[in-house]
Scaffold this motif. Sequence first.
Motif, PDB file in Angstrom:
ATOM      1  N   ASN A  56       0.853  -1.189   0.000  1.00 32.88           N
ATOM      2  CA  ASN A  56       0.000   0.000   0.000  1.00 32.88           C
ATOM      3  C   ASN A  56       0.892   1.243   0.000  1.00 32.88           C
ATOM      4  O   ASN A  56       1.198   1.785   1.067  1.00 32.88           O
ATOM      5  N   PRO A  57       1.312   1.720  -1.175  1.00 35.05           N
ATOM      6  CA  PRO A  57       2.255   2.833  -1.228  1.00 35.05           C
ATOM      7  C   PRO A  57       1.653   4.185  -0.853  1.00 35.05           C
ATOM      8  O   PRO A  57       2.395   5.138  -0.610  1.00 35.05           O
ATOM      9  N   PHE A  58       0.343   4.309  -0.783  1.00 38.80           N
ATOM     10  CA  PHE A  58      -0.268   5.597  -0.492  1.00 38.80           C
ATOM     11  C   PHE A  58      -0.137   6.007   0.973  1.00 38.80           C
ATOM     12  O   PHE A  58      -0.176   7.199   1.289  1.00 38.80           O
ATOM     13  N   VAL A  59       0.013   5.062   1.881  1.00 37.32           N
ATOM     14  CA  VAL A  59       0.148   5.398   3.297  1.00 37.32           C
ATOM     15  C   VAL A  59       1.454   6.145   3.563  1.00 37.32           C
ATOM     16  O   VAL A  59       1.432   7.216   4.174  1.00 37.32           O
ATOM     17  N   PRO A  60       2.615   5.653   3.125  1.00 37.86           N
ATOM     18  CA  PRO A  60       3.840   6.427   3.356  1.00 37.86           C
ATOM     19  C   PRO A  60       3.834   7.771   2.622  1.00 37.86           C
ATOM     20  O   PRO A  60       4.373   8.757   3.132  1.00 37.86           O
ATOM     21  N   ILE A  61       3.214   7.813   1.443  1.00 36.29           N
ATOM     22  CA  ILE A  61       3.125   9.083   0.713  1.00 36.29           C
ATOM     23  C   ILE A  61       2.301  10.088   1.533  1.00 36.29           C
ATOM     24  O   ILE A  61       2.685  11.256   1.674  1.00 36.29           O
ATOM     25  N   THR A  99      -4.242  10.049   4.321  1.00 35.43           N
ATOM     26  CA  THR A  99      -3.553   8.918   4.932  1.00 35.43           C
ATOM     27  C   THR A  99      -4.541   7.970   5.595  1.00 35.43           C
ATOM     28  O   THR A  99      -4.437   6.752   5.447  1.00 35.43           O
ATOM     29  N   VAL A 100      -5.516   8.511   6.305  1.00 33.80           N
ATOM     30  CA  VAL A 100      -6.515   7.665   6.977  1.00 33.80           C
ATOM     31  C   VAL A 100      -7.330   6.889   5.947  1.00 33.80           C
ATOM     32  O   VAL A 100      -7.580   5.685   6.110  1.00 33.80           O
ATOM     33  N   VAL A 101      -7.726   7.553   4.863  1.00 33.78           N
ATOM     34  CA  VAL A 101      -8.485   6.867   3.806  1.00 33.78           C
ATOM     35  C   VAL A 101      -7.624   5.775   3.168  1.00 33.78           C
ATOM     36  O   VAL A 101      -8.108   4.671   2.882  1.00 33.78           O
ATOM     37  N   ALA A 102      -6.331   6.058   2.961  1.00 30.18           N
ATOM     38  CA  ALA A 102      -5.430   5.055   2.382  1.00 30.18           C
ATOM     39  C   ALA A 102      -5.304   3.840   3.291  1.00 30.18           C
ATOM     40  O   ALA A 102      -5.279   2.695   2.816  1.00 30.18           O
ATOM     41  N   ILE A 103      -5.245   4.054   4.599  1.00 29.91           N
ATOM     42  CA  ILE A 103      -5.170   2.937   5.545  1.00 29.91           C
ATOM     43  C   ILE A 103      -6.453   2.104   5.471  1.00 29.91           C
ATOM     44  O   ILE A 103      -6.401   0.871   5.415  1.00 29.91           O
ATOM     45  N   ILE A 104      -7.598   2.753   5.471  1.00 24.24           N
ATOM     46  CA  ILE A 104      -8.882   2.034   5.436  1.00 24.24           C
ATOM     47  C   ILE A 104      -9.027   1.246   4.138  1.00 24.24           C
ATOM     48  O   ILE A 104      -9.447   0.086   4.147  1.00 24.24           O
ATOM     49  N   VAL A 105      -8.666   1.864   3.020  1.00 29.88           N
ATOM     50  CA  VAL A 105      -8.745   1.163   1.732  1.00 29.88           C
ATOM     51  C   VAL A 105      -7.779  -0.023   1.714  1.00 29.88           C
ATOM     52  O   VAL A 105      -8.123  -1.107   1.220  1.00 29.88           O
ATOM     53  N   GLY A 106      -6.590   0.143   2.273  1.00 31.07           N
ATOM     54  CA  GLY A 106      -5.625  -0.954   2.333  1.00 31.07           C
ATOM     55  C   GLY A 106      -6.109  -2.117   3.170  1.00 31.07           C
ATOM     56  O   GLY A 106      -5.960  -3.281   2.792  1.00 31.07           O
ATOM     57  N   VAL A 107      -6.721  -1.812   4.306  1.00 34.45           N
ATOM     58  CA  VAL A 107      -7.257  -2.872   5.167  1.00 34.45           C
ATOM     59  C   VAL A 107      -8.414  -3.588   4.462  1.00 34.45           C
ATOM     60  O   VAL A 107      -8.508  -4.820   4.488  1.00 34.45           O
ATOM     61  N   ALA A 108      -9.281  -2.826   3.814  1.00 31.01           N
ATOM     62  CA  ALA A 108     -10.412  -3.441   3.092  1.00 31.01           C
ATOM     63  C   ALA A 108      -9.921  -4.302   1.932  1.00 31.01           C
ATOM     64  O   ALA A 108     -10.441  -5.406   1.722  1.00 31.01           O
TER      65      ALA A 108
END
Length: 116
Positions: A56-61, A99-108
């Motif tokens: 999930n590269p969007f979280v570090p970005i 970042t929060v949306v990226a985490i949620i999308v990654g978990v889903a």
Amino acid sequence: MATAAAPVSPEQPAKGASPPVLLDLSQPPVIEGFSPTSRTRDEGFKDKFIRKTKENPFVPIGCLGTAGALIYGLGAFKQGKTRQSQLLMRTRIFAQGFTVVAIIVGVAATALKAKP
């Protein structure tokens, strides 16, 4: 005088028989729907960070964007540029939301990928 043996019910073990083993501590527990993956070596912080970044590269970005906006905004605040500082704090809030949306999308995505 014939002695009749009392029938042994399935709930009670016969005398002299060992009780059933409920938990065998020498083996890992069996959990329905879970199969542990064996890793050949321990994964260090760097290896895990690289693996998670590839997943999930969007979280570090988003984290870098948040930190950059915060640092730049604090610098602008220190210099007395209030308008620029306010704009950068709003940018920081946007980056945090990203970042929060990226985490949620990654978990889903991980949860959906795990289902067959």
